[in-house]
Design a protein around this motif. Structure first.
Motif, short mmCIF file in Angstrom:
data_model
loop_
_atom_site.label_atom_id
_atom_site.label_comp_id
_atom_site.label_asym_id
_atom_site.label_seq_id
_atom_site.Cartn_x
_atom_site.Cartn_y
_atom_site.Cartn_z
N ALA A 159 0.85 -1.21 0.00
CA ALA A 159 0.00 0.00 0.00
C ALA A 159 0.88 1.25 0.00
CB ALA A 159 -0.95 0.00 1.20
N TRP A 160 1.57 1.47 -1.12
CA TRP A 160 2.57 2.53 -1.19
C TRP A 160 1.98 3.92 -1.03
CZ3 TRP A 160 7.04 0.54 -0.42
CH2 TRP A 160 7.43 -0.67 -1.00
N GLY A 161 0.77 4.10 -1.54
CA GLY A 161 0.18 5.44 -1.49
C GLY A 161 -1.27 5.37 -1.95
N GLY A 162 -1.88 6.54 -2.09
CA GLY A 162 -3.26 6.60 -2.57
C GLY A 162 -3.36 6.18 -4.04
N CYS A 163 -2.20 5.94 -4.67
CA CYS A 163 -2.15 5.49 -6.06
C CYS A 163 -2.33 3.98 -6.15
CB CYS A 163 -0.79 5.85 -6.65
SG CYS A 163 0.56 5.10 -5.71
N ASP A 164 -2.28 3.33 -4.99
CA ASP A 164 -2.17 1.87 -4.95
C ASP A 164 -3.40 1.30 -4.25
OD1 ASP A 164 -1.36 -0.72 -4.67
OD2 ASP A 164 0.41 -0.31 -3.45
N PRO A 195 -7.62 9.04 -3.08
CA PRO A 195 -7.07 8.44 -4.30
C PRO A 195 -6.12 9.39 -5.02
CG PRO A 195 -9.35 9.11 -4.65
CD PRO A 195 -9.06 9.35 -3.21
N VAL A 196 -5.06 8.82 -5.59
CA VAL A 196 -4.11 9.62 -6.36
C VAL A 196 -4.17 9.15 -7.82
CG1 VAL A 196 -1.65 10.18 -6.69
CG2 VAL A 196 -2.59 9.96 -4.38
N ARG A 197 -4.64 10.03 -8.67
CA ARG A 197 -4.78 9.75 -10.11
C ARG A 197 -5.64 8.49 -10.37
NH1 ARG A 197 0.40 11.59 -9.35
NH2 ARG A 197 1.24 9.53 -9.04
N ILE A 198 -6.65 8.29 -9.53
CA ILE A 198 -7.57 7.16 -9.73
C ILE A 198 -8.99 7.69 -9.63
CG2 ILE A 198 -8.42 4.94 -8.83
CD1 ILE A 198 -5.72 4.55 -7.51
N ILE A 210 0.89 17.54 1.80
CA ILE A 210 1.79 17.02 0.76
C ILE A 210 1.69 15.50 0.71
CG2 ILE A 210 3.51 18.87 0.74
CD1 ILE A 210 5.21 17.13 2.69
N ILE A 211 2.00 14.94 -0.47
CA ILE A 211 2.23 13.50 -0.59
C ILE A 211 3.55 13.35 -1.35
CG2 ILE A 211 -0.19 12.78 -0.50
CD1 ILE A 211 -0.16 12.54 -3.55
N GLY A 212 4.05 12.15 -1.48
CA GLY A 212 5.38 11.93 -2.06
C GLY A 212 5.57 12.49 -3.45
N CYS A 213 4.48 12.66 -4.22
CA CYS A 213 4.63 13.15 -5.59
C CYS A 213 3.84 14.43 -5.83
CB CYS A 213 4.21 12.06 -6.58
SG CYS A 213 2.56 11.41 -6.25
N ASP A 214 3.40 15.10 -4.78
CA ASP A 214 2.66 16.36 -4.97
C ASP A 214 3.05 17.35 -3.87
OD1 ASP A 214 0.89 18.46 -5.19
OD2 ASP A 214 -0.81 17.19 -5.76
N VAL A 271 12.72 10.67 6.01
CA VAL A 271 13.23 11.73 5.13
C VAL A 271 12.42 11.89 3.85
CG1 VAL A 271 15.64 11.65 5.90
CG2 VAL A 271 14.90 10.14 4.08
N PHE A 272 11.58 10.91 3.55
CA PHE A 272 10.91 10.84 2.24
C PHE A 272 10.20 12.14 1.85
CE2 PHE A 272 7.17 9.51 -0.32
CZ PHE A 272 7.83 8.91 -1.39
N HIS A 273 9.29 12.61 2.70
CA HIS A 273 8.50 13.79 2.34
C HIS A 273 9.33 15.07 2.39
CE1 HIS A 273 5.29 10.85 3.22
NE2 HIS A 273 4.72 11.44 2.18
N GLY A 284 -3.05 4.01 -9.88
CA GLY A 284 -2.70 5.44 -9.99
C GLY A 284 -1.31 5.68 -10.54
N GLN A 285 -0.61 4.59 -10.88
CA GLN A 285 0.73 4.74 -11.46
C GLN A 285 0.76 4.21 -12.90
OE1 GLN A 285 3.96 3.09 -9.12
NE2 GLN A 285 3.00 3.62 -7.20
N PHE A 286 -0.35 3.64 -13.33
CA PHE A 286 -0.39 2.96 -14.64
C PHE A 286 -0.35 4.01 -15.75
CE2 PHE A 286 -2.95 0.95 -18.08
CZ PHE A 286 -2.09 -0.11 -18.35
N ALA A 325 6.38 4.77 -13.58
CA ALA A 325 5.59 4.45 -12.37
C ALA A 325 5.75 5.58 -11.35
CB ALA A 325 6.06 3.11 -11.81
N CYS A 326 5.81 5.25 -10.08
CA CYS A 326 5.98 6.27 -9.04
C CYS A 326 7.25 7.07 -9.31
CB CYS A 326 6.08 5.60 -7.67
SG CYS A 326 6.61 6.74 -6.38
N PRO A 327 7.13 8.39 -9.46
CA PRO A 327 8.33 9.16 -9.83
C PRO A 327 9.43 9.10 -8.78
CG PRO A 327 6.48 10.62 -9.27
CD PRO A 327 5.93 9.23 -9.31
N ARG A 328 9.07 8.76 -7.54
CA ARG A 328 10.08 8.75 -6.48
C ARG A 328 11.06 7.59 -6.61
NH1 ARG A 328 9.24 12.36 -2.24
NH2 ARG A 328 11.32 11.63 -1.65
N LEU A 329 10.69 6.55 -7.38
CA LEU A 329 11.60 5.40 -7.50
C LEU A 329 12.96 5.82 -8.05
CD1 LEU A 329 9.24 2.64 -9.00
CD2 LEU A 329 9.86 3.02 -6.62
S1 SF4 Z 1 4.73 9.19 -4.28
FE1 SF4 Z 1 4.57 7.31 -5.41
S2 SF4 Z 1 3.63 5.87 -3.98
FE2 SF4 Z 1 3.25 7.96 -3.19
S3 SF4 Z 1 1.25 8.54 -4.05
FE3 SF4 Z 1 2.82 9.31 -5.43
S4 SF4 Z 1 3.02 7.68 -6.99
FE4 SF4 Z 1 2.00 6.79 -5.21
#
Ligand code: SF4
Length: 345
Positions: free
Chosen positions: A59-64, A86-89, A168-172, A189-191, A247-249, A294-298
């Motif tokens: 369950a990585w994020g609201g994208c998943d 939801p993130v992009r869903i 904030i979320i990891g990609c916004d 440290v992620f955010h 949400g990453q597709f 996929a998730c830009p943070r990768l």
């Molecule tokens: S940072 Fe990655 S895991 Fe988190 S919501 Fe955005 S795409 Fe999903």
């Protein structure tokens, strides 16, 4: 609010909705750090007569959101814990998807004030600070702003994810606007790293779990990433990585990139992955470089997942032009490809 493991969950609201929607079987999904909470929640729901299954995924994020697991387990509702929404869903009518934020009950104000103090000591010229936080600590946002001002700090919060102030979320990181410095109230440290990369501003993390303040250092991680991008300059073969997380597709983006690369005489294949791992990617054979749709943070947080240099769609321009002079870390977060303005077939 019901307290489980230092987190507050609105169980009354959950039950009201589940009963109203005549739900029988629930699939609970939670990030790894909240798995224990999800087990305890399942016991509460079972006592109220619901049948519950637990998702073992990350369950990585609201994208998943685990729609496939819901179908396989015949669940008519998914409770997704720990993310804001939801993130992009676009959520379907069925199954019912409930996002249940888990609010960390410990007040982060003291650690926020410590972060502000450290930032002001770092540079006494700072006049305005921007507050960014995750959903876990968001209920304290109002108090943090008031207490900061009482202590003489000009701390502001701007509309972020879903227009919610400071969120904030990891990609916004749209909440991270103006200001001389950023204070990210979040665990790990992620955010904070994301806020620093996005804004380019000095950023301090106020970690409510560790009760520690850290200044984010983007230099090392960015130099490593730029070096990796430069390694991709002469690449002839690319694997374009697509995630099945709803949400990453980004298959359309992948196909667009493949078309351009092939027109440029390169070899480009698209690989679709349920879970992106080094092993799964290596099974696809050898490639000079990898494009991550996929998730830009990768690309910045987990580059070791890719056996070679990894490029996000927004960074393609730099690689194809073989020029990093105008590189902007914001392009890391772009989900649409950027190609060179000239020289394309
Ligand atoms: S940072 Fe990655 S895991 Fe988190 S919501 Fe955005 S795409 Fe999903």
């Amino acid at each position: 609010m019901h307290k489980i493991d230092n987190y507050e969950i609105d169980i009354k609201k959950i039950l009201t909705i589940l009963i109203k929607k005549k739900v029988k079987r629930i699939l609970i999904q939670a990030p790894d750090g909240l798995k224990n909470l999800s087990i305890k929640l399942s016991h509460v729901l079972e006592k109220h007569g619901f049948s519950v299954v637990l998702s073992g995924g990350h369950a990585w994020g609201g994208c998943d959101i685990v729609f496939d697991e819901a179908r396989l387990t015949d669940s008519d509702a998914i409770i997704h814990i720990g993310h804001h929404g939801p993130v992009r869903i676009e959520l379907p009518k069925k199954p019912l998807v409930m996002f249940v934020p888990a609010f960390y009950s410990v007040d982060p104000t003291r650690i926020l004030l410590e972060a502000l103090k450290q930032a002001s000591q770092y540079n006494s010229e700072f006049k305005e600070y921007v507050l960014a936080t995750t959903i876990q600590h968001h209920k304290w946002l109002g108090k943090m702003l008031i207490e900061a001002r009482k202590s003489g700090f000009n701390l502001k919060a701007f509309p972020g994810v879903l227009g919610i102030n400071g969120l904030i979320i990891g990609c916004d990181y749209t909440a991270v606007k103006s200001g001389d410095a950023v204070i990210a109230v979040a665990g790990g440290v992620f955010h904070g790293l994301g806020a620093a990369l996005w804004s380019g501003k000095p950023t301090w993390i106020a970690d409510p779990y560790q009760k520690k303040v850290n200044k984010v250092d983007t230099k090392k991680i960015l130099s490593k990433h730029l070096y990796n991008l430069s390694l991709a300059f002469d690449s002839q073969s690319f694997l374009i990585v697509v995630s099945t997380k709803p949400g990453q597709f980004n298959l359309k983006v992948a196909e667009q990139i493949k078309e351009i690369l092939e027109k440029l005489g390169k070899r480009a294949e698209i690989g679709i992955f349920d879970e992106i791992s080094r092993e799964n990617i290596m099974n696809m054979g050898e490639f000079d470089a990898y494009i991550n749709t996929a998730c830009p943070r990768l690309a910045i947080d987990d580059p070791e997942l890719f056996p070679g240099p990894v490029i996000n769609p927004g960074e393609l321009k730099y690689v194809l032009e073989k020029n990093l002079e105008d590189y902007s870390p914001r392009d890391l977060f772009l989900l649409v490809p950027r190609f060179p303005r000239t020289g394309l077939p």
